[in-house]
Design an enzyme around this catalytic site. Structure first.
Site, PDB file in Angstrom:
ATOM      1  N   TYR A  35      10.330  26.005 -16.861  1.00  0.00           N
ATOM      2  CA  TYR A  35       9.501  25.279 -17.835  1.00  0.00           C
ATOM      3  C   TYR A  35       9.338  23.817 -17.412  1.00  0.00           C
ATOM      4  O   TYR A  35       8.352  23.174 -17.718  1.00  0.00           O
ATOM      5  CB  TYR A  35      10.171  25.270 -19.209  1.00  0.00           C
ATOM      6  CG  TYR A  35      10.001  26.503 -20.056  1.00  0.00           C
ATOM      7  CD1 TYR A  35       9.520  27.706 -19.526  1.00  0.00           C
ATOM      8  CD2 TYR A  35      10.332  26.469 -21.413  1.00  0.00           C
ATOM      9  CE1 TYR A  35       9.385  28.831 -20.338  1.00  0.00           C
ATOM     10  CE2 TYR A  35      10.185  27.580 -22.221  1.00  0.00           C
ATOM     11  CZ  TYR A  35       9.728  28.762 -21.689  1.00  0.00           C
ATOM     12  OH  TYR A  35       9.598  29.856 -22.488  1.00  0.00           O
ATOM     13  N   GLY A  36      10.366  23.297 -16.753  1.00  0.00           N
ATOM     14  CA  GLY A  36      10.472  21.854 -16.537  1.00  0.00           C
ATOM     15  C   GLY A  36       9.409  21.222 -15.670  1.00  0.00           C
ATOM     16  O   GLY A  36       9.250  20.004 -15.667  1.00  0.00           O
ATOM     17  N   CYS A  41      17.551  24.803 -24.595  1.00  0.00           N
ATOM     18  CA  CYS A  41      16.731  24.348 -23.463  1.00  0.00           C
ATOM     19  C   CYS A  41      16.290  22.918 -23.786  1.00  0.00           C
ATOM     20  O   CYS A  41      15.570  22.703 -24.767  1.00  0.00           O
ATOM     21  CB  CYS A  41      15.530  25.281 -23.332  1.00  0.00           C
ATOM     22  SG  CYS A  41      14.346  24.772 -22.070  1.00  0.00           S
ATOM     23  N   ASN A  42      16.747  21.973 -22.991  1.00  0.00           N
ATOM     24  CA  ASN A  42      16.388  20.564 -23.232  1.00  0.00           C
ATOM     25  C   ASN A  42      14.877  20.359 -23.123  1.00  0.00           C
ATOM     26  O   ASN A  42      14.292  19.556 -23.845  1.00  0.00           O
ATOM     27  CB  ASN A  42      17.074  19.662 -22.203  1.00  0.00           C
ATOM     28  CG  ASN A  42      18.581  19.679 -22.325  1.00  0.00           C
ATOM     29  OD1 ASN A  42      19.165  18.810 -22.947  1.00  0.00           O
ATOM     30  ND2 ASN A  42      19.232  20.666 -21.743  1.00  0.00           N
ATOM     31  N   THR A  43      14.264  21.086 -22.199  1.00  0.00           N
ATOM     32  CA  THR A  43      12.826  20.927 -21.955  1.00  0.00           C
ATOM     33  C   THR A  43      12.018  21.403 -23.168  1.00  0.00           C
ATOM     34  O   THR A  43      11.118  20.699 -23.646  1.00  0.00           O
ATOM     35  CB  THR A  43      12.424  21.738 -20.699  1.00  0.00           C
ATOM     36  OG1 THR A  43      13.322  21.392 -19.634  1.00  0.00           O
ATOM     37  CG2 THR A  43      11.006  21.454 -20.282  1.00  0.00           C
ATOM     38  N   CYS A  83      20.043  19.683 -18.484  1.00  0.00           N
ATOM     39  CA  CYS A  83      19.309  20.957 -18.441  1.00  0.00           C
ATOM     40  C   CYS A  83      20.387  22.022 -18.533  1.00  0.00           C
ATOM     41  O   CYS A  83      21.424  21.920 -17.860  1.00  0.00           O
ATOM     42  CB  CYS A  83      18.524  21.079 -17.136  1.00  0.00           C
ATOM     43  SG  CYS A  83      17.949  22.758 -16.787  1.00  0.00           S
ATOM     44  N   THR A  84      20.154  23.036 -19.360  1.00  0.00           N
ATOM     45  CA  THR A  84      21.226  24.001 -19.628  1.00  0.00           C
ATOM     46  C   THR A  84      21.541  24.896 -18.428  1.00  0.00           C
ATOM     47  O   THR A  84      22.567  25.578 -18.424  1.00  0.00           O
ATOM     48  CB  THR A  84      20.887  24.851 -20.858  1.00  0.00           C
ATOM     49  OG1 THR A  84      19.602  25.474 -20.650  1.00  0.00           O
ATOM     50  CG2 THR A  84      20.845  23.997 -22.107  1.00  0.00           C
TER      51      THR A  84
HETATM   52  N1  DGL Z   1      17.188  25.200 -19.084  1.00  0.00           N
HETATM   53  C1  DGL Z   1      16.094  24.345 -19.369  1.00  0.00           C
HETATM   54  C2  DGL Z   1      16.547  22.985 -19.889  1.00  0.00           C
HETATM   55  O1  DGL Z   1      17.601  22.878 -20.487  1.00  0.00           O
HETATM   56  C3  DGL Z   1      14.997  24.137 -18.382  1.00  0.00           C
HETATM   57  C4  DGL Z   1      14.842  25.000 -17.243  1.00  0.00           C
HETATM   58  C5  DGL Z   1      13.432  25.138 -16.755  1.00  0.00           C
HETATM   59  O2  DGL Z   1      12.890  24.214 -16.117  1.00  0.00           O
HETATM   60  O3  DGL Z   1      12.885  26.190 -17.039  1.00  0.00           O
HETATM   61  O4  DGL Z   1      15.862  22.011 -19.734  1.00  0.00           O
END
Ligand code: DGL
Length: 253
Positions: free
Chosen positions: A44-45, A75-77, A185-186
């Site tokens: 996602y990032g 997910c931080n994103t 990021c997790t």
């Molecule tokens: N695990 C996600 C987070 O905490 C992001 C990973 C991604 O880029 O998909 O930001």
């Protein structure tokens, strides 16, 4: 109306949220968890905010149909792209979002040299700018976008020579200059061993998993929705790939 059977849904772009699920299960072992990783659309990032918002809403909608009492955006994103809109769209639901643990780092290292490692999107968003602004007067805060790590974790290479090589490049400008690294990021806690190999054991690594689990417990308790029965866990992944389900269970250990 929540019922005893309702799940705590835990959502991430892939297997990263398992690092938060570990804390949730430790803090609240008697709950029923439904983990959903959207690996078909990871990472996602490196997407736009609009794309991440749409994917997050699509996942939330599917999870809502399963009967949930809380949604943990692990997910931080996705939190930075969609948490305010999610709360507005589901006012009855407990919605918790993980954020980079910069407060924890600033409290532990007053005046310290802190590096926040996260996806490019998390570091670009207003939510992070506001968080950083609260701490960068007293501490030195470096932002380190780390594209590429998520793909390695998703392919089961969190602790590998490829990860070491990627990290050596990313941390080259900061070696010997950091007190702590915030894993924003997790997916990154799974690369903790490799990060310590590259930076040395003297650099503290911190993440928001424990804080997120405690906040989820506090909110459930306040709403009288805590369960103390026999817990359970269902893990699902949008990629429909048994390897990723197996990897998720492995990472939980
Ligand atoms: N695990 C996600 C987070 O905490 C992001 C990973 C991604 O880029 O998909 O930001």
């Amino acid at each position: 109306m929540n019922t005893r059977k309702d799940y705590i849904a835990v959502f991430d772009s892939g297997v990263g949220g398992i690092s938060v699920l570990r804390h949730l299960r430790r803090v609240m072992p008697g709950e029923r968890y439904l983990y959903f990783g959207d690996s078909a659309n990871a990472p996602y990032g490196t997407k736009t905010k609009e794309e991440v918002k749409q994917l997050t809403f699509a996942a939330a909608q599917t999870l809502m149909e399963r009967g949930i009492k809380a949604l943990v955006v692990a997910c931080n994103t996705a939190t930075s792209a969609a948490i305010n809109d999610l709360r507005a769209a589901y006012p009855e639901l407990i919605v918790i979002g993980i954020e980079p643990a910069l407060k924890l780092a600033a409290d532990k290292f007053p005046g310290g040299r802190l590096c926040v490692m996260a996806t490019p999107m998390t570091l670009r968003e207003e939510k992070f700018a506001a968080l950083m602004h609260r701490y960068d007067q007293n501490c030195t805060v470096y932002k380190l976008p780390a594209p590429g790590l998520v793909e390695l974790v998703e392919s089961g290479k969190a602790d590998s020579p490829e990860m070491d090589a990627l990290l050596r490049g990313l941390f080259a400008p900061y070696r010997g200059q950091l007190d702590a690294v915030v894993l924003g990021c997790t997916h990154y806690p799974f690369a903790a061993k490799a990060i310590s190999r590259v930076l040395g054991e003297g650099v503290t690594l911190l993440d928001g998993g424990d804080g997120t689990a405690r906040e989820t417990k506090r909110r459930l308790k306040e709403a009288e929705l805590l369960e103390e029965g026999e817990g359970s866990l269902t893990i699902e992944n949008s990629k429909g790939d048994q390897r990723l389900i197996g990897l998720s269970w492995d990472l939980l250990r």
